[in-house]
Design a protein around this motif. Structure first.
Motif, PDB file in Angstrom:
ATOM      1  N   SER A 168       0.833  -1.204   0.000  1.00 45.04           N
ATOM      2  CA  SER A 168       0.000   0.000   0.000  1.00 45.04           C
ATOM      3  C   SER A 168       0.866   1.251   0.000  1.00 45.04           C
ATOM      4  CB  SER A 168      -0.891   0.024   1.242  1.00 45.04           C
ATOM      5  OG  SER A 168      -1.860  -0.978   1.171  1.00 45.04           O
ATOM      6  N   GLY A 169       0.253   2.353  -0.397  1.00 44.21           N
ATOM      7  CA  GLY A 169       0.961   3.626  -0.429  1.00 44.21           C
ATOM      8  C   GLY A 169       1.579   3.960   0.908  1.00 44.21           C
ATOM      9  N   THR A 220      10.294   7.284   2.815  1.00 43.52           N
ATOM     10  CA  THR A 220       9.164   6.563   2.226  1.00 43.52           C
ATOM     11  C   THR A 220       9.627   5.242   1.622  1.00 43.52           C
ATOM     12  OG1 THR A 220       7.971   8.619   1.836  1.00 43.52           O
ATOM     13  CG2 THR A 220       7.333   6.721   0.493  1.00 43.52           C
ATOM     14  N   CYS A 235       6.770   0.525  -9.049  1.00 43.31           N
ATOM     15  CA  CYS A 235       6.399   1.547  -8.071  1.00 43.31           C
ATOM     16  C   CYS A 235       5.483   2.568  -8.735  1.00 43.31           C
ATOM     17  CB  CYS A 235       7.628   2.289  -7.538  1.00 43.31           C
ATOM     18  SG  CYS A 235       8.679   1.331  -6.443  1.00 43.31           S
ATOM     19  N   THR A 236       4.535   3.039  -7.981  1.00 44.69           N
ATOM     20  CA  THR A 236       3.737   4.190  -8.379  1.00 44.69           C
ATOM     21  C   THR A 236       4.029   5.273  -7.362  1.00 44.69           C
ATOM     22  OG1 THR A 236       2.016   2.781  -9.303  1.00 44.69           O
ATOM     23  CG2 THR A 236       1.419   5.073  -8.853  1.00 44.69           C
ATOM     24  N   HIS A 248       3.487   9.271  -6.095  1.00 45.49           N
ATOM     25  CA  HIS A 248       2.671  10.481  -6.091  1.00 45.49           C
ATOM     26  C   HIS A 248       3.505  11.599  -5.487  1.00 45.49           C
ATOM     27  CE1 HIS A 248      -1.090   8.298  -6.980  1.00 45.49           C
ATOM     28  NE2 HIS A 248      -0.455   7.322  -6.352  1.00 45.49           N
ATOM     29  N   GLU A 300       4.222   9.969  -1.812  1.00 48.31           N
ATOM     30  CA  GLU A 300       3.650   8.681  -1.397  1.00 48.31           C
ATOM     31  C   GLU A 300       4.028   7.664  -2.463  1.00 48.31           C
ATOM     32  OE1 GLU A 300      -0.696   6.597  -0.808  1.00 48.31           O
ATOM     33  OE2 GLU A 300      -0.453   8.650  -0.105  1.00 48.31           O
ATOM     34  N   ASP A 341       3.596   3.451  -3.639  1.00 47.51           N
ATOM     35  CA  ASP A 341       3.167   2.069  -3.478  1.00 47.51           C
ATOM     36  C   ASP A 341       4.022   1.206  -4.395  1.00 47.51           C
ATOM     37  OD1 ASP A 341       1.633   1.359  -6.051  1.00 47.51           O
ATOM     38  OD2 ASP A 341       0.488   3.096  -5.385  1.00 47.51           O
TER      39      ASP A 341
END
Length: 128
Positions: free
Chosen positions: A31-32, A55, A76-77, A79, A118, A120
């Motif tokens: 999760s993020g 992070t 990875c995503t 933000h 952030e 994830d």
């Protein structure tokens, strides 16, 4: 296929209704994560470089709790609160991953609590 919940090893406070990680077969969905001290729930504000590394360390701890390593992260995503921070974040991100970098999507988003980033992730966890 069975889902297994993976916990962040430092998490001692409630941060929401989600699992830190879910392992399904050999895939781990993280999760993020943000720049938090998960023992206290405190947001640790800093430069984009500092928040990026913290992070990623939170992501890493979840992957390791599932039996993997940073090298097992395949996607990875990310933000970013401000896309103008991209170059500085990218340098910190690049230093974190020593080998082949994960596939990645980076977008600008509205983030809570004044955090700058952030992330994830998806990792492939090899069974022994």
């Amino acid at each position: 296929m069975q889902k297994i919940e993976i916990h962040h090893p430092d998490k001692q406070v409630d941060t929401g209704a989600y699992s830190a990680g879910v392992l399904v077969g050999d895939l781990l969905f993280v999760s993020g994560q943000g720049p938090l001290d998960l023992a206290t729930g405190e947001v640790l504000h800093g430069t984009i470089e500092e928040e990026t590394l913290l992070t990623l360390q939170n992501v890493q701890k979840i992957v390791e709790a599932a039996g993997g390593t940073v090298d097992d992260i395949v996607k990875c995503t990310v933000h970013l609160e401000n896309i103008a921070d991209f170059d500085r974040y990218n340098e910190a991100y690049k230093r974190f991953f020593p080998g082949i970098k994960p596939a990645r999507t980076t977008v600008q988003s509205v983030l809570a609590d004044g955090i700058k980033i952030e992330i994830d992730a998806i990792a492939r966890i090899q069974s022994n």
